[in-house]
Design a protein around this motif. Structure first.
Motif, mmCIF file in Angstrom:
data_model
loop_
_atom_site.group_PDB
_atom_site.id
_atom_site.type_symbol
_atom_site.label_atom_id
_atom_site.label_comp_id
_atom_site.label_asym_id
_atom_site.label_seq_id
_atom_site.Cartn_x
_atom_site.Cartn_y
_atom_site.Cartn_z
ATOM 1 N N VAL A 65 0.961 -1.175 0.027
ATOM 2 C CA VAL A 65 -0.158 0.093 0.007
ATOM 3 C C VAL A 65 0.862 1.428 -0.051
ATOM 4 O O VAL A 65 1.775 1.485 0.866
ATOM 5 N N PRO A 66 0.596 2.202 -0.978
ATOM 6 C CA PRO A 66 1.536 3.496 -1.011
ATOM 7 C C PRO A 66 1.635 4.061 0.434
ATOM 8 O O PRO A 66 0.579 4.105 0.956
ATOM 9 N N LEU A 67 2.547 4.827 0.782
ATOM 10 C CA LEU A 67 2.914 5.267 1.927
ATOM 11 C C LEU A 67 1.878 6.626 2.387
ATOM 12 O O LEU A 67 1.354 6.515 3.339
ATOM 13 N N PRO A 68 1.548 7.246 1.442
ATOM 14 C CA PRO A 68 0.480 8.392 1.708
ATOM 15 C C PRO A 68 -0.940 7.625 2.054
ATOM 16 O O PRO A 68 -1.610 8.481 2.728
ATOM 17 N N ALA A 72 -2.887 8.246 5.658
ATOM 18 C CA ALA A 72 -4.147 8.744 5.611
ATOM 19 C C ALA A 72 -4.971 7.855 6.506
ATOM 20 O O ALA A 72 -5.816 8.055 7.493
ATOM 21 N N ALA A 73 -4.863 6.448 6.240
ATOM 22 C CA ALA A 73 -5.695 5.588 7.012
ATOM 23 C C ALA A 73 -5.249 5.431 8.475
ATOM 24 O O ALA A 73 -6.123 5.493 9.486
ATOM 25 N N ARG A 74 -3.826 5.760 8.976
ATOM 26 C CA ARG A 74 -3.558 5.730 10.387
ATOM 27 C C ARG A 74 -4.245 7.026 11.065
ATOM 28 O O ARG A 74 -4.679 7.148 11.887
ATOM 29 N N SER A 75 -4.404 8.268 10.183
ATOM 30 C CA SER A 75 -5.017 9.411 10.672
ATOM 31 C C SER A 75 -6.455 9.220 10.773
ATOM 32 O O SER A 75 -7.101 9.651 11.789
#
Length: 635
Positions: A65-68, A72-75
């Motif tokens: 999964v791309p880092l951005p 966003a998912a963590r946020s």
């Protein structure tokens, strides 16, 4: 000496120091730097690994999964958990002295529990007696002199069945004239509408009352003329149109069969628009004028509404217990809806009461679940008596009386066919979806503040998955009823805010109305059950071009395919001919009416004595010209 030095060396290498051997803290002038752990208990503790180090490990499963996106998912995940500690919503009363006055009054004059229980039992008894006496007065009816005791009929009762329901030449619906019938109509019959297309000659009527005929409203009639209605008109709606009974209170009247009529005019009387029909029909009726419409009684739904509103308001103001409040309000509203404001179509109150009691028992079980997981968390500790009464109880009344409060919304049934056909339904649905989305965003915010959003998100994900599975089941259609919609949305109202009080009240009212009026109807229905008396989109007869004679017209058709075994022919919406295999040529000849009037023809395949969909109407006009029927079915 060597042993002592070795011991000192081991002590200096130990990562933890005893409480008694703590070195002096390091200072700016000190040449030694002493490091001490926060607590000896952390000797075996595992310190958190930084996110960047954890996600760079070869064992990390989401490296693709791309880092951005991962950031966003963590946020989003961190945001959804809400603040710490959670901010539990508690309603602070506006003007607390005023809102809490009823509770202080009870504490002062009835401080003991047994006194309050006795008062509550007496309150229930008073409501039951008042409600029963007014209901009994409403259910009783006197006699109409010369015509006997009127029979209770429902708003959609008529003398005729559509299609070929009355048989060949209408013989199953005789007599056609010289008969009277004393009837009693409930209130609010003008709100009943046709939910499926209904053919009247070449017209198709839907989402309107079924009243065909009446006096014209152009002033061309004499004072003594009586309105004439086609035999398949709804009797109660025709009585409202004629001014015999009131839509608000209902009433009684006497209908008189008037036999065959040749023309039915359209007019708008008492807020009901009738339908015109410019051909003959074998059965018509009118009303005997000069009789009292109350026949010794009237529909007392409005006095009964006042009775139940007063009792529920008093109970809400003086009750702080969530279980007493919810159980009492639910029971009172359920029986009020089932017996008074929106009862099922059953004539006598004995059978109606039996039906409502049978529906109440399973509804009470569902109500317990609603109370346990939605209402109890919301009302526990709430002392805003006035706000609870206005928002929760007021909302419950709005929802339970939705046959009045939401009647203006042009959506009769939440099905794709209804949304496509009913004027304004698509726009209304868009507005409702947007409104629900705005409300849902507000509720999500409060769920997040209380730290419950992830759990509720999982619950609604399961609900959506269940609905998707229902949609995927072949040969069955998903039907979202009142009570289903309420149950889907109620979990998102289980916290103490003013908007949630209103939303939960409305949804509980919708649940009550749905079960008391319709019962626990299945959310999965067959296409036939969903259509009811609507069009089934069956095969239609393949007719050749009719042969026009000097005084007749002849139709011919190809033999019906299996499983059909015959053809039904309607002339002016009355079955005039049936053809079956083995009964000669597949044809039908119609002689010209002596008066040369216009006639409408429709054809359908038959299976036994039942007819499938009919064609749309072809017209044989007064000049002998033929207008071909348009494509598509009719009923």
């Amino acid at each position: 000496m060597a042993d002592e030095q070795s011991h000192e060396h081991e002590s200096s290498q130990s990562p933890w120091l005893d409480e008694d051997n703590v070195p002096e803290p390091s200072t700016a002038d000190s040449t030694d730097l002493h490091i001490r752990a926060a607590s000896p208990d952390l000797e075996n503790a595992h310190f958190p690994i930084p996110v960047w180090l954890r996600e760079s490990s070869k064992s990390f499963h989401w490296r693709w999964v791309p880092l951005p996106i991962r950031k966003a998912a963590r946020s989003i995940g961190a945001w959804s958990k809400g603040p710490y500690p959670p901010q539990i919503q508690k309603l602070t009363p506006i003007f607390p002295l005023v809102q809490e006055a009823p509770l202080h009054l009870l504490d002062r004059f009835l401080p003991k529990r047994r006194h309050r229980i006795s008062l509550l039992a007496f309150f229930y008894l008073c409501w039951l007696l008042t409600f029963s006496l007014v209901l009994r007065r409403s259910s009783r009816s006197g006699t109409i002199e010369g015509y006997g005791k009127p029979s209770s009929i429902w708003c959609g009762a008529s003398y005729w069945s559509g299609g070929n329901g009355c048989g060949l030449n209408g013989n199953n619906c005789r007599p056609f004239n010289d008969a009277t019938f004393a009837f009693k109509c409930p209130g609010n019959c003008a709100s009943v509408k046709l939910l499926n297309p209904y053919a009247v000659g070449a017209q198709e009527v839907i989402y309107k009352p079924l009243v065909i005929g009446g006096l014209p409203d152009d002033g061309s009639t004499d004072p003594g003329d009586e309105p004439i209605y086609r035999g398949d008109s709804f009797i109660c709606q025709a009585a409202i149109h004629a001014g015999i009974v009131s839509n608000e209170k209902g009433g009684c009247g006497v209908v008189s069969l008037a036999g065959k009529q040749d023309n039915y005019t359209s007019s708008r009387q008492h807020r009901i628009q009738s339908i015109a029909f410019d051909a003959s029909f074998p059965k018509s009726f009118t009303f005997i004028s000069g009789l009292s419409s109350d026949c010794g009684t009237t529909d007392l739904r409005w006095p009964l509404l006042a009775v139940t509103v007063v009792y529920t308001t008093i109970l809400s103001m003086f009750t702080s217990s969530p279980v007493v409040f919810f159980a009492s309000i639910f029971t009172m509203l359920f029986f009020h809806v089932g017996l008074v404001s929106d009862p099922p179509f059953i004539g006598d109150y004995t059978s109606l009461s039996s039906l409502i009691i049978g529906r109440f028992l399973p509804a009470a079980f569902v109500a317990f679940v609603i109370y346990r997981y939605c209402t109890k968390p919301q009302l526990t500790g709430l002392t805003s008596q006035l706000e609870k009464t206005v928002l929760w109880l007021g909302g419950a009344w709005v929802g339970s009386l939705n046959n009045y409060t939401f009647d203006f919304i042009p959506i009769q049934r939440l099905t794709p066919s209804d949304i496509r056909q009913q004027p304004g339904a698509s726009l209304a649905l868009v507005i409702i979806v947007i409104l629900l989305l705005v409300i849902a965003l507000g509720q999500i915010w409060y769920l997040r503040l209380e730290g419950r959003f992830p759990r509720y998100l999982a619950i609604y994900a399961l609900m959506v998955l269940f609905l998707i599975v229902c949609v995927a089941i072949p040969s069955l259609n998903l039907r979202i009823h009142h009570y289903v919609l309420a149950l889907l949305l109620l979990p998102g109202t289980g916290f103490q805010t003013r908007p949630s009080l209103l939303y939960q009240g409305i949804l509980v009212g919708l649940f009550i109305n749905g079960i008391a009026r319709w019962g626990f109807d299945s959310i999965l229905q067959t296409p036939a059950a969903l259509l009811g008396d609507g069009q089934t989109f069956s095969l239609l007869p393949n007719l050749t071009q009719p042969i026009l004679g000097a005084s007749n017209i002849t139709f011919a058709w190809e033999p019906p395919p299996p499983p059909y075994d015959g053809v039904s022919v309607l002339v002016n919406d009355v079955e005039r001919h049936r053809w079956y295999y083995g009964e000669g040529d597949p044809s039908f000849t119609r002689e010209r009416h002596p008066k040369g009037e216009k006639e409408y023809f429709r054809f359908a395949y038959m299976l036994g004595s039942g007819a499938a969909d009919y064609t749309k109407a072809g017209v044989w006009d007064v000049d002998g010209n033929w207008t071909q029927m348009r494509p598509g079915p009719s009923r």
